[in-house]
Design an enzyme around this catalytic site. Structure first.
Site, PDB file in Angstrom:
ATOM      1  CD  GLU A 115       1.287  -0.966 -32.021  1.00 42.78           C
ATOM      2  OE1 GLU A 115       0.422  -1.751 -31.662  1.00 42.78           O
ATOM      3  OE2 GLU A 115       2.432  -1.322 -32.375  1.00 42.78           O
TER       4      GLU A 115
ATOM      5  N   GLY B  63      13.742  15.598 -36.328  1.00 44.28           N
ATOM      6  CA  GLY B  63      12.976  15.161 -35.148  1.00 44.28           C
ATOM      7  C   GLY B  63      12.947  13.655 -34.974  1.00 44.28           C
TER       8      GLY B  63
ATOM      9  CE  LYS C 213      12.020   2.816 -30.855  1.00 45.67           C
ATOM     10  NZ  LYS C 213      12.642   3.520 -31.986  1.00 45.67           N
TER      11      LYS C 213
END
Ligand code: HSE
Length: 418
Positions: free
Chosen positions: A123, A181, A199
């Site tokens: 996920e 980040g 993705k």
């Protein structure tokens, strides 16, 4: 049947996501998941956790019979693939956040899941904190899923927001995304659209049963976007976003791509700023639904990994329903896209390959046009992303059929081009 399994975790990676997960696990004792060992690459780096937790020996995790879950959050796709395959072969369930690895090796990983019967959950690999994979997998029936439009990369959305709303230049905005980040260690993966298309390849499998490798999907990033493009957008009261889109056509096939796109001010995606991601799903009877949440960063990504770990307690597996239990959908070709293109020199734009041109602005040094071009033209050629040319899809860009070549010629005449 085994229920509420005790989980003993071997973790690979202790970067932004790995360390986030370590902290999150400490705050969720009710999960009853024990982190037994963390495998890292660099033993000399100072870590914010007890030294005895760490090892550089991957076999110590993969061959430990007490470890029944491997969590892999490293950013070396080849090493990640080797780890995940070995873990599944060794009878362990796996949670991964490595979108590049997953997208590139999906067929082999599907086969391994079928062969080993183990679970591979990911996920965190798409839209981080938004539970989009499980939703697409479980909730939406194939026939009813008309379209999905999404912002799936936090770094590029952060950069576009900072550039066009706060006036930062591209480099400053990218450095900020790296410091926070959000960016990949190779930021080219974000900026040039590779991360987003990886993705999208995963989401297309869960949404429609399409298993395209990322390089077969039409995509680009935000590297060519020019200041003029944002000015034109503002004049039309539209923002530029990197949009991943999948849309069912009348012929039943799915038009799927990841490209910069103008979005209208009242579009759900226009509200998605900074590192947030958003997914708009349009399905039969329910009309539009919108999912919104942080798409990058330590805790948002760790939260998705945590949710997958939790799902392993009740032996949750992706069934890949759209692939195995329905007739999988096919990716479409042969449709058309309405595009805005800005460029320095018209000689570099093959205008005769447009179906028609609707707007033509050549007064300034930087020029632009709006026209309709075949998907296949963009798939097969690179002129639209070379020589400082910038392509941004218009809002609502998909055109299923164009009427006649005559129309094309007429519009070129009107534009004074022919
Ligand atoms: N670099 C990725 C992004 C991290 O910016 O979206 C989350 O996948």
């Amino acid at each position: 049947m085994e229920t509420h399994k005790e989980l003993t975790i071997g973790l690979f990676g202790f970067g932004v996501v790995g360390e986030g997960l370590y902290k999150v696990l400490q705050q969720t004792p009710s999960l009853k998941a024990t982190l037994k060992k963390v495998c890292i690459k660099n033993a000399d780096k100072k870590r914010n956790a007890p030294a005895e937790l760490f090892t550089t020996d991957r076999e110590a995790l993969l061959n430990d019979p007490a470890i029944n879950v491997i969590v892999e959050v490293i950013d070396d796709a080849d090493a990640a693939y080797a780890i995940v395959s070995r873990a599944l072969e060794n009878g362990k369930d796996v949670v991964s956040a490595s979108k590049k690895m997953l997208a590139e090796h999906l067929p082999a990983l599907l086969a391994l899941q079928a062969k080993t019967g183990r679970s591979l959950l990911y996920e965190a690999a798409a839209c981080a904190s938004i539970p989009v994979i499980r939703n697409l997998e479980e909730y939406y029936d194939n026939d009813l899923l008309h379209s999905i439009r999404a912002i799936v990369n936090g770094s590029t959305n952060y950069i576009l927001t900072k550039m066009f709303e706060e006036g930062l230049d591209f480099k400053q905005a990218l450095v900020q995304a790296q410091q926070l980040g959000f960016a990949e260690s190779n930021p080219k993966l974000d900026v040039e659209g590779f991360d987003a298309v990886n993705k999208w390849a995963l989401l297309l499998t869960h949404a429609y049963g399409i298993t395209e490798s990322p390089e077969n999907i039409l995509f680009n990033g935000i590297q060519n976007i020019h200041a003029l493009d944002a000015v034109v957008g503002r004049e039309k009261n539209q923002a530029i976003k990197l949009v991943a889109q999948a849309q069912k056509l009348k012929n039943g096939k799915v038009a799927a791509f990841v490209l910069p796109q103008f979005v209208k001010a009242d579009d759900h995606l226009a509200f998605v700023k900074n590192e947030y991601n958003g997914v708009e799903i349009e399905s039969g009877f329910s009309d539009k639904q919108f999912f919104y949440g942080k798409g990058a960063g330590s805790f948002p990504t760790a939260s998705a990994v945590l949710s997958d770990i939790s799902a392993l307690r009740y032996q949750y597996k992706y069934e890949y329903k759209k692939l195995y239990h329905h007739i999988p959908q096919e990716a479409a070709a042969g449709y058309y896209l309405r595009v805005y293109i800005s460029f320095d020199d018209i000689a570099l734009v093959p205008k005769e390959r447009f179906e028609w041109i609707e707007e033509w602005h050549a007064q300034q040094e930087r020029k632009y046009l709006v026209g309709v071009v075949a998907y296949d033209e963009l798939r097969k050629h690179n002129w639209w992303r070379e020589n400082n040319t910038s392509l941004v899809l218009t809002a609502d860009p998909v055109i299923e059929e164009v009427e006649t070549r005559k129309l094309k010629k007429k519009s070129l005449e009107l534009a004074g081009i022919l």
